[in-house]
Design an enzyme around this catalytic site. Structure first.
Site, PDB file in Angstrom:
ATOM      1  N   LYS A   1      27.106  41.803  18.110  1.00 26.28           N
ATOM      2  CA  LYS A   1      27.542  43.269  18.623  1.00 26.28           C
ATOM      3  C   LYS A   1      27.577  44.265  17.183  1.00 26.28           C
ATOM      4  O   LYS A   1      27.368  43.712  16.062  1.00 26.28           O
ATOM      5  CB  LYS A   1      28.855  43.268  19.371  1.00 26.28           C
ATOM      6  CG  LYS A   1      28.856  42.428  20.366  1.00 26.28           C
ATOM      7  CD  LYS A   1      30.227  42.683  21.309  1.00 26.28           C
ATOM      8  CE  LYS A   1      30.011  41.819  22.587  1.00 26.28           C
ATOM      9  NZ  LYS A   1      31.133  42.323  23.679  1.00 26.28           N
TER      10      LYS A   1
ATOM     11  N   ARG B   1      43.529  23.713  54.436  1.00 28.04           N
ATOM     12  CA  ARG B   1      43.655  25.003  53.617  1.00 28.04           C
ATOM     13  C   ARG B   1      43.050  24.746  52.245  1.00 28.04           C
ATOM     14  O   ARG B   1      42.175  25.508  51.757  1.00 28.04           O
ATOM     15  CB  ARG B   1      45.052  25.212  53.595  1.00 28.04           C
ATOM     16  CG  ARG B   1      45.503  26.408  52.975  1.00 28.04           C
ATOM     17  CD  ARG B   1      44.948  27.843  53.851  1.00 28.04           C
ATOM     18  NE  ARG B   1      43.531  28.224  53.568  1.00 28.04           N
ATOM     19  CZ  ARG B   1      42.773  28.726  54.553  1.00 28.04           C
ATOM     20  NH1 ARG B   1      43.113  28.621  55.823  1.00 28.04           N
ATOM     21  NH2 ARG B   1      41.737  29.024  54.190  1.00 28.04           N
TER      22      ARG B   1
ATOM     23  N   GLU C   1      23.056  42.871  21.009  1.00 27.08           N
ATOM     24  CA  GLU C   1      23.634  44.021  21.846  1.00 27.08           C
ATOM     25  C   GLU C   1      23.215  45.200  21.200  1.00 27.08           C
ATOM     26  O   GLU C   1      23.475  45.367  19.985  1.00 27.08           O
ATOM     27  CB  GLU C   1      24.951  43.955  22.409  1.00 27.08           C
ATOM     28  CG  GLU C   1      25.601  45.021  23.169  1.00 27.08           C
ATOM     29  CD  GLU C   1      27.038  44.805  23.388  1.00 27.08           C
ATOM     30  OE1 GLU C   1      27.392  43.794  23.564  1.00 27.08           O
ATOM     31  OE2 GLU C   1      27.714  45.794  23.205  1.00 27.08           O
TER      32      GLU C   1
ATOM     33  N   ASP D   1      22.878  47.811  26.463  1.00 28.16           N
ATOM     34  CA  ASP D   1      24.264  48.222  26.827  1.00 28.16           C
ATOM     35  C   ASP D   1      24.506  49.382  27.572  1.00 28.16           C
ATOM     36  O   ASP D   1      24.369  50.342  26.766  1.00 28.16           O
ATOM     37  CB  ASP D   1      25.332  47.793  25.742  1.00 28.16           C
ATOM     38  CG  ASP D   1      26.834  47.825  26.615  1.00 28.16           C
ATOM     39  OD1 ASP D   1      27.143  47.451  27.397  1.00 28.16           O
ATOM     40  OD2 ASP D   1      27.602  48.493  25.636  1.00 28.16           O
TER      41      ASP D   1
ATOM     42  N   LYS E   1      32.983  37.026  32.712  1.00 29.65           N
ATOM     43  CA  LYS E   1      34.198  37.492  33.213  1.00 29.65           C
ATOM     44  C   LYS E   1      34.284  36.545  34.691  1.00 29.65           C
ATOM     45  O   LYS E   1      33.818  36.909  35.696  1.00 29.65           O
ATOM     46  CB  LYS E   1      33.838  39.037  33.786  1.00 29.65           C
ATOM     47  CG  LYS E   1      33.653  39.823  32.664  1.00 29.65           C
ATOM     48  CD  LYS E   1      33.541  41.301  33.030  1.00 29.65           C
ATOM     49  CE  LYS E   1      33.390  42.199  31.845  1.00 29.65           C
ATOM     50  NZ  LYS E   1      33.066  43.579  32.283  1.00 29.65           N
TER      51      LYS E   1
END
Lengths: 276, 276, 276, 276, 276, 276
Positions: B164, B97, B193, B214, B132
């Protein structure tokens, strides 16, 4: 009671991944700056993972304060504020991604579970998870399943036995396999996996109290329920999805185990916004 | 060269989750029994995760032998045999597994990446991942993205800077922000950005060599490419999916970053079968 | 933002080395006794390592209070009081050596760096460190270099690529090597090492933006600066010391990397004194 | 017997520092390529650290073979080949810096120790180290001191007691302090630190067998030796360097403890060369 | 000063054993419920282990407050209240067993030691422990021995040398063995093990200051004391129990080492009671 | 299948305790010397712990070879040779004490268990352990109980629920408590603790399948067996010892849980002898 040690270690690993040798972006931020921020959900979701997010900021800087408007298992709607944060801007920025990664992943599992639970509403069945989990997140995912209204199957190889066909062959008979399964630990839960109604009957005759019906059709499941007549808990397993889960539940089985709950992840869309 | 220490630790954690205080099912299996098994893919997929599966069995019992018919990044078709295994039956069952959980998760990421790469075939753009990721699996997932034909964005907060709007405000000007970003580490990659074409023009004027666009529309992206004229690498980001990725690529941007590559998991359907 | 997890672990290891099975000297000290102490510098120095010293006492006894009169990167003069401490005498004595070992080691690196930075004052060049570090202290030493006014080169093998002659041979050409270096991670910083002016010209022709000039004479370095004409950042490396660093800086190179900053340690002379 | 667990952990930490999320330079090297390399010393030195270097490559790739021409404690002359290596080129390159960092650091300590030992050749005294060590490397450095011909003082606060003036005050008398020092562990070594000849006489009268003479002049040391007349082991400490160590030794003291042995590092100039 | 890091890690391991994937019993308890409880001793005992119990609850929930009525080393009588606890009921129940396991185990060792110490009251001898300990608990058990009034023998192989017959053979002579034992660390305690009075005489002649008398009869021990005449510390070892320890002590030996102190455990009967 | 990761870590901790900064006794032994040794039992015992002893020497020096004449669970008689060892003398001596500590501790538990199992021979009852274990050794001790012929009760708070009087009060009724215990994990084993026959009747009426009879007299136990009539498994608990265990078993209960099995340790007398 969750095992906090586990959360501490999991968060430490995640922060190490993201921060590594140090957050170089923080050089752009004044060390003394205090900021406020909010975490919002951009979709309807069942929220899960608060303790992990709290631990992220606790490890970075104990001065960060979090004020939550939800608790694990709560339903949030799109654009709802989940949490207000205040603390050193560097810590908020350093922890943002890791905290969101935990929340979006675990809320994803809770939300998916809640969909399955809703789909069988009104039936007698319960939704179960499996051992098909993301490596390193089993305990967290199983907790998310509970937050979504599901129940946990066994945690791992150590807390329950699932007797399969090859175990029965190895032991000589189903009775022998069951006897051997009870040798080491008194009262360890035993479930027997069957693929045919004939195997089901033999398992019932042997007094088995929990039976997994592997990959059976709706019709077979209904017959299994009739044959069993309440003598054992029945679990449907294999190929379950949101389209067929209600039909399965309506056969009268007691449990439906769903690998998709934890082997797949559909992250909930969360974001953290800074107030300038 | 991957960091083997990372694999060792990740596998140890995963085995601890599944085996905990000991595999009680193995009592049903004769200790001396040697078995053979195969791992097959039940769907078309890009395979990834061999070293993790190898490490699972290495930690359980060094006598388990694995013979692979694929390597990481190979495409497998449904029902293809990926690996032959031979060794003590208890170890094969105890590791089944966990080994599959690694392979199905990482192959899922590689397979999804390959779909995005295929979707933009013939264009100039490259598919990038993001930060992410699933907590605890970042390095492994970023490796899977490469196996699927994608490229990695920065690994974490430590190896590149993304400037940013709020950094620019904090620094007083874009130029100041860039200057500060270079203070600590010589040559650290900097990306800026921008959300508007006006911001893009200012970044280009400041000599920025890598710019993140963006959430721009296809039309804005096309204009951005025209305005830039090759003076900087352009990365489209935000809301990318398999339906719009080709249109985005055709605008002429250099990179397209896709959060879905690593924040969502769609496990590849693998299974391990024992030869009796 | 430093990675606090790293400091916690490094301090834990150091305390384990010194205290092992328990501080037997503390038997000579009354358990209830509260003491005051000061840390002073016995030489001019740039101070570095406050967080490590704080963590030493935090792990031993949370009742120890430290009041600092300097912060990391500050210059201290001989006999200056750096810190007032107050707390249980046993904890102060148990932590004394370990706290000083961190402070004297890291201040040593910061102080040495500051000497190099001072030596090139008025020139355009920046002082860089290398990967020649004391095992286990890389992040801490690189932080100390910054406190001393230097800049960090890459942290390790993971965040930048240095292309050397043998890489070029292996790849067939410089252009191929550069192309391969960009395959995996978008925008990873690339530096090319050259030993001759001819190699420098080829690197410039290939558009390389950062070039390491290995072991070149002052005259060669001057020519290199002239040839380059600002088209790339130039880094002088090899055999740099306090006697020649200013001459090197005056050639006009952008960076000078100095192995001695971190491979050698000249501990700053600090001591902790107890008030009776 | 060294504690291998310690070496394993120290090397793991060092590799994590250098390789982090993965060695991106290795992309420039063919995965199948097998290379040969040598480690040479570019100066005269006492070599130390073989086990650490071996462990570096063992953790990276067990196929790397090392053939050593020296063992720890051997003197090597400039340009002498210390080791032949053969194995996958990626592993050799990935481990090069970390292996050298261990060898150059520990050989630095062994070489410095050997200089002190040579300086007092022919006298009765022994060179000792102190607890002033680089955090994380105490056991390794103390081993290097032995390789250089020195002896170890106590390892830490746990294996011997040094009674100082403030302990005597706290206990009421020297005799009380000694008695208390023996309460917990039978036979724990006790040394008393004295700053004057008067204190020395009192310590001798109390039957102390090991006495540290703190910061005494050459003349005081000679008198101390005469006063003691062999009744206790005498250790000179404080301000020892290569210029005064022989004069100190000639006073007849038994031990000379030298903080510089381990608090400062002068890395030995080693390099790894690849055969193409 | 105990090494708190050791306590933290030992407690973490113990909690992981008991709580594993989470305390499922706590579902039966209201999350908000605050409870009070007491720990009592159901027998006369010497109490040891407070810091471990405190750490158990600290790791589970910092809101648990403990108020102790005893300290380590205190004698408690049957039914005496040792501690009042107040905090979240879930945490109290989750930590109950682990906290008691530490207290009952360590108090068992302290109590047993106190019995041996009482048995030789009025004699000159001291009770020592050995290296025969429960794996993982050596530091804790040695601390418990001290709480019971005993003294610690060496902690491990690293802080003292015991020269046995086969070492003497290997070294050629006792004198050689002693000389070699002093080569590495200055002043490391040396004890020589003898089995006959003849060996004792040779050891005394060689100036040995600490001698272990292995498995000698009471008569032999008395003769050994007479022969030694105070020239060395004598330690009786082998087959010591509560029936013969006083006779052994009355021979005049200085130390009696007792393996039973730490290799056997007779847990003290403690219990935690909840106030409803 | 045992969890090897657990053995590796437990052994690492134990070796660190004994070897610490290094085995200084080994200086008395020639590095090249190869020795042979045997491990013998000096008493009749059930042997347990082979894997731990093997791991001790594996971590010290892979060249040590062990040839066992018994396996875990075997009965050995006094003076029987359990194992022949051959390897570097330093490693054999360094590992001797730690290997014996594991074997003598775990064999102690197995031997004690076997005595209880023998005492009830011919009856229907099974001997169970409890959660009263030595911190850090639970999995190992539970394994030893199995080797001695006993069965394991639940491993910890995570794999079974024991409902006590205060849980029933908190839940309002026994039925409610049972229902809540099943909410989270499907099929988790539930046992109800009763102190009176009346409580027993209520538990049976609620359909409970496993009941713990707390501190009942022999007569009460007999009545409980009669009342139950096979409807549930009955476990006698509290105050069990070798004198009363057979009487308890003869009442017809199914299980007898014995805290003494694991909370007390009576180490088996083993020794390692070297052949010169």
């Amino acid at each position: 009671m969750t095992n906090n040690t586990g959360i501490t270690d999991t968060v430490r690993t995640a922060l190490r991944e993201d921060i590594g040798s140090g957050d170089i972006t923080s050089l752009l931020i004044d060390e003394a700056k205090i900021s406020k921020a909010i975490i919002i959900s951009r979709q309807d979701a069942v929220i899960c993972g608060l303790e992990w997010a709290v631990e992220v900021f606790r490890q970075l800087d104990k001065r960060v304060k979090l004020h939550w408007h939800v608790k694990d298992g709560d339903k949030a709607s799109a654009n709802q504020i989940l949490c207000n944060l205040e603390g050193p801007a560097r810590a908020l920025l350093a922890g943002e991604r890791t905290a969101l990664n935990f929340l979006q992943t675990l809320s994803g599992t809770a939300t998916r579970t809640a969909r399955y639970v809703a789909a069988i509403q009104g039936t007698h069945a319960k939704i179960l998870d499996t051992r098909k989990t993301i490596p390193g997140l089993r305990h967290a995912q199983k907790y998310a399943v509970r937050c979504g209204g599901g129940m946990n199957h066994r945690m791992g190889l150590y807390d329950a036995i699932l007797i399969k066909e090859n175990h029965i062959e190895a032991a000589g008979s189903l009775e022998n396999a069951i006897a051997r399964s009870q040798q080491a630990r008194a009262g360890v839960p035993v479930e027997v996996e069957v693929e045919t109604l004939d195997q089901l009957r033999r398992a019932l005759a042997a007094g088995v109290k929990r039976i997994l019906l592997d990959n059976m059709s709706i019709e077979q499941l209904s017959q299994a329920v009739a044959i069993t007549g309440g003598r054992a808990g029945l679990e449907a397993s294999g190929g379950v999805n949101l389209n067929n889960v209600r039909s399965i539940a309506q056969t009268g089985v007691d449990y439906i185990s769903v690998g998709d709950l934890t082997k797949d992840i559909e992250a909930v869309d969360l974001s953290m916004r800074f107030e300038h």
